[in-house]
Enzyme design. Structure first.
Site, PDB file in Angstrom:
ATOM      1  N   SER A   1       0.953  -1.284  -0.033  1.00  0.00           N
ATOM      2  CA  SER A   1       0.092  -0.181  -0.050  1.00  0.00           C
ATOM      3  C   SER A   1       0.827   1.088  -0.054  1.00  0.00           C
ATOM      4  O   SER A   1       1.685   1.135  -0.903  1.00  0.00           O
ATOM      5  CB  SER A   1      -1.065   0.097   1.314  1.00  0.00           C
ATOM      6  OG  SER A   1      -2.069   0.711   0.937  1.00  0.00           O
TER       7      SER A   1
ATOM      8  N   ASP B   1      -8.201  -5.643  -6.479  1.00  0.00           N
ATOM      9  CA  ASP B   1      -7.686  -4.153  -5.541  1.00  0.00           C
ATOM     10  C   ASP B   1      -8.165  -2.921  -6.133  1.00  0.00           C
ATOM     11  O   ASP B   1      -7.365  -2.947  -7.151  1.00  0.00           O
ATOM     12  CB  ASP B   1      -6.522  -4.458  -5.038  1.00  0.00           C
ATOM     13  CG  ASP B   1      -6.018  -3.331  -4.231  1.00  0.00           C
ATOM     14  OD1 ASP B   1      -6.908  -2.578  -3.745  1.00  0.00           O
ATOM     15  OD2 ASP B   1      -4.650  -3.148  -4.236  1.00  0.00           O
TER      16      ASP B   1
ATOM     17  N   HIS C   1      -6.216  -6.276  -1.960  1.00  0.00           N
ATOM     18  CA  HIS C   1      -5.064  -5.652  -1.368  1.00  0.00           C
ATOM     19  C   HIS C   1      -3.856  -6.462  -1.100  1.00  0.00           C
ATOM     20  O   HIS C   1      -3.940  -6.991   0.042  1.00  0.00           O
ATOM     21  CB  HIS C   1      -5.540  -4.553  -0.627  1.00  0.00           C
ATOM     22  CG  HIS C   1      -4.907  -3.188  -0.494  1.00  0.00           C
ATOM     23  ND1 HIS C   1      -4.296  -2.663  -1.453  1.00  0.00           N
ATOM     24  CD2 HIS C   1      -4.584  -2.467   0.755  1.00  0.00           C
ATOM     25  CE1 HIS C   1      -3.782  -1.516  -0.903  1.00  0.00           C
ATOM     26  NE2 HIS C   1      -3.704  -1.427   0.316  1.00  0.00           N
TER      27      HIS C   1
END
Ligand SMILES: *[C@@H]1O[C@H](CO)[C@@H](O)[C@H](O)[C@H]1NC(C)=O
Ligand SMILES: *[C@@H]1O[C@H](CO)[C@@H](O)[C@H](O)[C@H]1NC(C)=O
Ligand SMILES: *[C@@H]1O[C@H](CO)[C@@H](O)[C@H](O)[C@H]1NC(C)=O
Ligand SMILES: *[C@@H]1O[C@H](CO)[C@@H](O)[C@H](O)[C@H]1NC(C)=O
Ligand SMILES: *[C@@H]1O[C@H](CO)[C@@H](O)[C@H](O)[C@H]1NC(C)=O
Length: 493
Positions: free
Chosen positions: A179, A429, A454
């Site tokens: 991320s 994602d 994710h």
């Protein structure tokens, strides 16, 4: 009185943020980067030691000469002391122990690589507060919260480790992150190639910045996930917004909605039921994992499929029935355990860890445009309005965002002069829309995981992992080994 006021302040600010969330996509989405609360890996022993290093508050100017303690964690159980590599997690917006506990991949591969694991906390999160309890008090104290300062902290820490830990002087360091942490890992390799041999940047939306990808791509991917997961699913969600408006227009309707959704407090006009639902659908897309997992709220395997079970009816059903289905669907997210007594729409679905910090970052460097059109996606149309976003930032922090800065400092789409970075992304994602999904060169490699949400690849091995993520992890380990070998050649002549 004064102390009490101080204690209450963060709560007031958090509530204000939630109000902002309900009127702007811009804001609503920033917080999703750090929504990654996942269960601690079973099986692998998480065992680390905690350390602190003194870091300069300001690496780039000379007037502010103070220091603070940056926390980092070290696990060296499997480390080959004669130059085994270091896997270095570039901490993102939250408590580092939490990322440490939830990056099972690093724990799973440590033995095979003979690697030391280091998890470095990002300044202004967890315990690494430059000004202690004052760190968030105003824009002056927040001034040193930036990705550049964080990367400099990481580089200083690695220099210190190499100087002080016997045996790692010539160790190759490989950055790993997911991320925003993945963005940092990639940027770390770009900016400090003499410090890190390569980077695994998992689900890193380094292109989710102005004019790099269409602003609608995020919500489109969310919608596609729902479209794929059940008959009529996304069509019924798209239809629900107007139905909610209609029901909310009368006192009777508000009461009815409060009952159907089992809300903790009766719904009033202007309460953010719609934005709360929107956030719920987005969160589900990020954590649509193939096995039961605990993302703040525990969720079943493939949670969107379970949600869509409640939304299978034909789009012609009466609106009451439609909204009953929506309420049941929302309860999959909020009441999978069966323990919820009521649903609280003023509660963020994800908790508050790191939220203020990330909002500040979004209001300065990390400007990520988001929009929806209600046609390509299942949400209400909403344009990206930079001015409104900037005004909200100014009201909240007294600073205005610099939309072009990320491109200026990190190169935007023009990064082919760099090397040794893996960009892994999952097809489920929503952040993959702002990620690097095509190989850019021999050593800027895109790893695509079609049925991954994710950064699924950074989670620990699970018997329900799809073969695509197993293959991705194998490819990642193979490339890391290659970089480590290259580094040895380069440092030993
Ligand atoms: C740091 O700054 C303060 C105030 O400007 C000054 O008094 C002090 O000598 C400085 N310390 C160092 C180590 O430079
Ligand atoms: C991470 O795991 C350690 C050790 O099991 C535990 O003490 C710590 O509370 C965990 N951190 C978080 C944020 O869950
Ligand atoms: C949560 O699920 C349990 C068990 O099915 C149920 O008794 C309870 O009413 C549900 N809570 C809400 C808020 O719907
Ligand atoms: C709902 O959540 C808000 C924010 O966390 C909290 O202040 C409030 O007390 C909660 N309401 C109920 C009824 O639990
Ligand atoms: C990128 O190149 C690698 C080989 O280095 C290959 O395995 C992979 O499939 C390519 N990725 C994409 C998205 O084309």
């Amino acid at each position: 009185m004064k102390a009490e006021f101080k204690a209450i302040m963060p709560v007031l600010v958090a509530v204000a943020l939630l109000l902002v969330l309900s009127c702007s996509h811009g804001f609503a989405l920033k917080s999703h980067l750090f929504r990654r609360r996942v269960p601690a890996p079973s099986g692998v022993m998480i065992n680390y030691k905690t350390y602190y290093i003194d870091q300069k508050i300001d690496h780039f100017g000379f007037l502010e000469n103070g220091t603070f303690k940056q926390r980092y964690l070290v696990a060296d159980l499997h480390w080959q002391t004669d130059g085994g590599p270091i896997l270095f997690y570039t901490g993102n917006e939250g408590d580092i122990t939490w990322f440490c506990n939830n990056t099972g991949f690093m724990w799973d591969v440590a033995e095979e690589l003979g690697a030391m694991l280091v998890f470095a906390e990002h300044r202004y999160y967890g315990e690494s507060m430059p000004f202690g309890a004052e760190s968030y008090s105003d824009a002056k104290h927040l001034n040193y919260l930036s990705s550049e300062q964080a990367l400099a902290d990481f580089a200083v820490l690695i220099k210190y480790l190499k100087a002080s830990w016997t045996g790692c002087q010539s160790s190759a360091v490989v950055a790993v992150g997911g991320s925003y942490g993945g963005m940092l890992a990639a940027w770390f390799r770009m900016k400090y190639p003499h410090v890190v041999a390569g980077a695994l940047a998992a689900s890193a939306p380094i292109w989710q910045f102005p004019d790099m990808v269409p602003c609608g791509v995020f919500y489109k991917i969310v919608s596609d996930d729902f479209a794929k997961s059940g008959v009529n699913c996304h069509a019924n969600i798209r239809r629900s917004w107007k139905a909610i408006d209609k029901a909310s227009s009368t006192d009777e309707g508000l009461l009815w909605l409060s009952r159907e959704f089992s809300l903790c407090a009766p719904l009033k006009k202007g309460d953010g039921l719609k934005s709360w639902l929107q956030e719920t659908w987005v969160n589900l897309a990020m954590v649509d994992y193939p096995y039961e997992a605990n993302f703040l709220q525990p969720l079943p395997a493939w949670p969107i499929k379970v949600v869509c079970e409640h939304l299978r009816f034909s789009p012609e059903v009466p609106e009451q029935e439609l909204l009953q289905g929506i309420a049941q669907a929302a309860k999959v997210y909020y009441n999978y355990t069966g323990d919820a007594t009521c649903l609280n729409i003023s509660q963020s679905a994800t908790g508050n860890l790191g939220m203020m910090g990330w909002f500040y970052q979004a209001c300065t460097e990390m400007v990520m445009p988001m929009c929806s059109d209600g046609v390509q996606d299942m949400f209400e149309p909403q344009k990206w309005d930079f001015q409104a976003f900037s005004d909200e930032c100014y009201a909240m922090f007294g600073v205005r965002p610099r939309p072009d800065w990320a491109e200026v400092v990190y190169g935007g789409k023009d990064i082919t002069s760099h090397s040794n970075i893996i960009f892994s992304n999952g097809g489920l994602d929503p952040w993959s829309g702002g990620g690097v999904t095509q190989n850019l060169s021999d050593s800027l490699v895109a790893v695509w995981i079609p049925d991954g949400a994710h950064h699924l690849d950074l989670r620990n091995n699970n018997e329900y992992d799809p073969s695509s993520v197993l293959a991705a992890r194998r490819q990642e380990v193979a490339l890391i080994k290659q970089w480590v070998k290259q580094w040895a050649v380069h440092t030993h002549g």
